[in-house]
Design a protein around this motif. Structure first.
Motif, PDB file in Angstrom:
ATOM      1  N   ALA A   1       0.580  -1.046   0.191  1.00 36.93           N
ATOM      2  CA  ALA A   1      -0.082   0.069   0.160  1.00 36.93           C
ATOM      3  C   ALA A   1       0.972   1.270   0.009  1.00 36.93           C
ATOM      4  N   THR A   2       2.043   1.273   0.587  1.00 34.63           N
ATOM      5  CA  THR A   2       2.870   2.387   0.731  1.00 34.63           C
ATOM      6  C   THR A   2       3.544   2.517  -0.762  1.00 34.63           C
ATOM      7  N   ALA A   3       3.865   1.538  -1.626  1.00 37.66           N
ATOM      8  CA  ALA A   3       4.015   1.720  -2.707  1.00 37.66           C
ATOM      9  C   ALA A   3       3.305   2.412  -3.698  1.00 37.66           C
ATOM     10  N   ARG A   4       1.822   1.942  -3.494  1.00 40.51           N
ATOM     11  CA  ARG A   4       0.781   2.695  -4.270  1.00 40.51           C
ATOM     12  C   ARG A   4       0.169   3.887  -3.599  1.00 40.51           C
ATOM     13  N   LYS A   5       0.790   4.327  -2.778  1.00 41.89           N
ATOM     14  CA  LYS A   5      -0.016   5.351  -1.807  1.00 41.89           C
ATOM     15  C   LYS A   5      -0.350   6.664  -2.734  1.00 41.89           C
ATOM     16  N   ALA A   6       0.410   6.999  -3.684  1.00 40.95           N
ATOM     17  CA  ALA A   6      -0.012   8.077  -4.677  1.00 40.95           C
ATOM     18  C   ALA A   6      -1.289   7.944  -5.467  1.00 40.95           C
TER      19      ALA A   6
END
Length: 124
Positions: free
Chosen positions: A39-44
């Motif tokens: 989820a951090t990798a796709r946060k944006a």
């Protein structure tokens, strides 16, 4: 189903390894940590999934805090206190992440450290 197939199925289930509470803890923390990283990798592009992952991690640490606060918990008092402190830190830092954009790294580091410790306990 033939008798031979039925017997194989029945005995195969009995031969399945028994999961310990440590195994269950490891799997839960591992699963939530993987979700948090993804989820951090796709946060944006998917902020709601990021918020959900932070919330799941916060909820996990709430459950751990409740467990170590129980007087029937068999862990030594110093370890129980440390886990409770980590749960409090996770709660506060999660709020900072969502409100101020603080780094997720401390939460990931905590989870990974706990996973390493549980893995060592499983190996002994």
């Amino acid at each position: 189903m033939t008798p031979q197939t039925l017997a194989q199925y029945t005995y195969a289930q009995a031969a399945a390894p028994t999961r310990t509470p440590r195994d269950t803890e490891y799997e839960a923390i591992s699963r939530i940590t993987r979700r948090l990283k993804a989820a951090t990798a796709r946060k944006a592009t998917d902020f709601s999934a990021f918020v959900q992952a932070v919330h799941e991690n916060r909820r996990l640490w709430g459950v751990l805090a409740t467990g170590v606060a129980d007087s029937a918990n068999a862990l030594p008092n110093d370890i129980r206190a440390r886990i409770f402190f980590l749960a409090e830190f996770t709660e506060l830092h999660s709020s900072r992440i969502l409100a101020d954009g603080a780094s997720i790294e401390p939460l990931l580091e905590i989870n990974m450290t706990i996973l390493r410790g549980l893995r060592q306990m499983r190996a002994t």
